[in-house]
Design an enzyme around this catalytic site. Sequence first.
Site, short mmCIF file in Angstrom:
data_model
loop_
_atom_site.label_atom_id
_atom_site.label_comp_id
_atom_site.label_asym_id
_atom_site.label_seq_id
_atom_site.Cartn_x
_atom_site.Cartn_y
_atom_site.Cartn_z
N CYS A 137 12.46 -7.88 -35.99
CA CYS A 137 13.51 -8.45 -36.83
C CYS A 137 13.38 -9.97 -36.93
CB CYS A 137 14.88 -8.08 -36.30
SG CYS A 137 15.20 -6.33 -36.49
N HIS A 138 13.36 -10.64 -35.78
CA HIS A 138 13.34 -12.10 -35.82
C HIS A 138 12.28 -12.68 -34.90
CE1 HIS A 138 17.36 -10.62 -36.90
NE2 HIS A 138 17.14 -11.38 -37.94
N GLY A 139 11.32 -11.83 -34.47
CA GLY A 139 10.15 -12.33 -33.77
C GLY A 139 10.34 -12.76 -32.33
N TYR B 294 20.89 -16.07 -44.34
CA TYR B 294 20.00 -15.40 -43.39
C TYR B 294 18.83 -16.32 -43.03
CZ TYR B 294 17.62 -11.34 -41.33
OH TYR B 294 17.02 -10.46 -40.48
#
Lengths: 173, 419
Positions: A137-139, B294
């Site tokens: 998702c966000h590493g 985001y």
Amino acid sequence: MSKEEKKVNRRDFLFTASYTVGAVGVGAVIWPMIDQMNPDKAQQALATTEVDISSIEPGKSITVLWRGKPIFIKKRTSEEIAEARAVKLDDLPDPQKDEDRVKEGKDEWLVMLGVCTHLGCVPLKNKGDFNGWFCPCHGSHYDVSGRIRKGPAPTNMEIPKFEFVDSNTIKIG
Amino acid sequence: MSEHEYVPKSKAAKWFNDRLPLLTLGAHLTDYPTPKNLNYWWTFGGILTFCLITQIVTGIVLAMHYVAHADLAFASVEHIMRDVNYGWLIRYIHSNGASMFFLAVYIHIFRSLFYGSYKSPREVIWIIGLMIYLLMMAAAFMGYVLPWGQMSFWGATVITNLFSAIPLVGDSITTWLWGAYSVDNPTLNRFFSLHYLIPFLILGLVVLHIWALHVPGNNNPVGIDIKKPSKDTVPFHPYITIKDAFALLVFMIIFAGFVFFTPNVLGHSDNYIPANPLVTPAHIVPEWYLLPFYAILRSVPDKLGGVILMFSAIFILFVLPWLDTSKVRSAVFRPIYRQFFWILVIDVLMLGYVGAMPAEGIYLVLARVGTIYYFLHFIVVMPVVGYLEKTDPIPMSISEPVLTGGAEPSLARKVNDKV
């Protein structure tokens, strides 16, 4: 007249008493409305689960569901354990010894919540820069002990409360 | 045209109006003096009202067929698509309607930014509008969860986990939001309840938004105060209603284009996979209208920091009327601010683009640059430019540039000066 104004009179008392009783009443009504959103008894009843781990080969892992969340159960090889223990604590954003993440004498078994501590995705195994897990998702990169090494996640993957019922079964929760 | 005292014609109407002055209200809304130079950027208020009503009507109908249960929700949405008469049409209008709603609201917000509609005396209109925008985001997010596909489930997981960044009480708050120890059936149930509630809260705020608008009256492209009623105004009906109706028609053509030809282009195909709590999709992306925020969230390598910055990006807009130091409203007369305005537009579009891309390499760099500019624009550019900028001369009235035949109001002013 001005002297009387300063004195606390019957009416002041009634105002204060009414507001106080009113506030308590409002609070008493609001709390059930808020608390009803917390996990109910049916949800709490799912608090423990027993898992048979006899079929897991060294170096392999399984994923089981506990309280709606994945639990990673990994039987680590001795090389993996050695790798996890060779890491200097200074290199860790959330310093924790590998020894503190497993049960004593059961060093091969890593049981942890398979939930990224950033925003709750499920990390992928055998991926990332540290031979452990990687969250797509966000590493966030986790090492072979499930400790955060790189990325936005603030803490290591959580170790749930669990115990060995016998050598082939663990009870989570 | 003038705000004269309204007297109903018939006796019965007078009897009713004396008891509940609805007819007076109706007369006010029809005669409402509106600046005669409003351009098509001003038609989005009406378009947004249409969007809200469309979402409410289609939503009520969908709720007649939808089942808010983790085991049944996905199948019930497919049931709507395949079995319910015109179910496919109603659902596609509702899902694309959300995107059209945001498209319109972003144009409406940037219109306000360009022409300085948020400035005194219209701060309260602006703040109510932002509250509507916040509620829209909440409604859209919860609505996206209801089909209980993979993106629904993991979007819900990521967004609710934002609250776990709050120190000390974060985890208790997330559990409370979920009603379980993860996103689960109780979460879906309450999201359905709130998703049904929020549009009506928005409707209430829209009434306040319009009420607050009718106190000072509309801003206009030249951004000057106008006397109303005067030769600078026209009655709302029929002049503005017909213009709004035309713009709405064009908007509906685009809307219908999406609904009938590319109904899924704005959605994510992973949401046609039923929710699976064991597998996270490879790339989680929110709906397009949330992408800039985001990108800001992901540009920060720290969990709490990212969450704070993302929420700040929205909440900074609430103090915008006080960050802008310029006395001139419309960017038409602000040569420097005008350029920064377009940089901001490009910046937000770029943030939206990188928000859809993986958070690595060049995208991460762009996201960081974009985030820094976003905040600089509001915290530094707006106060400083407003203070230093030499603005162009503004016209005395709307009629002046129009009646003297000059295309540029500032040119018209020079012509007048010679006379």
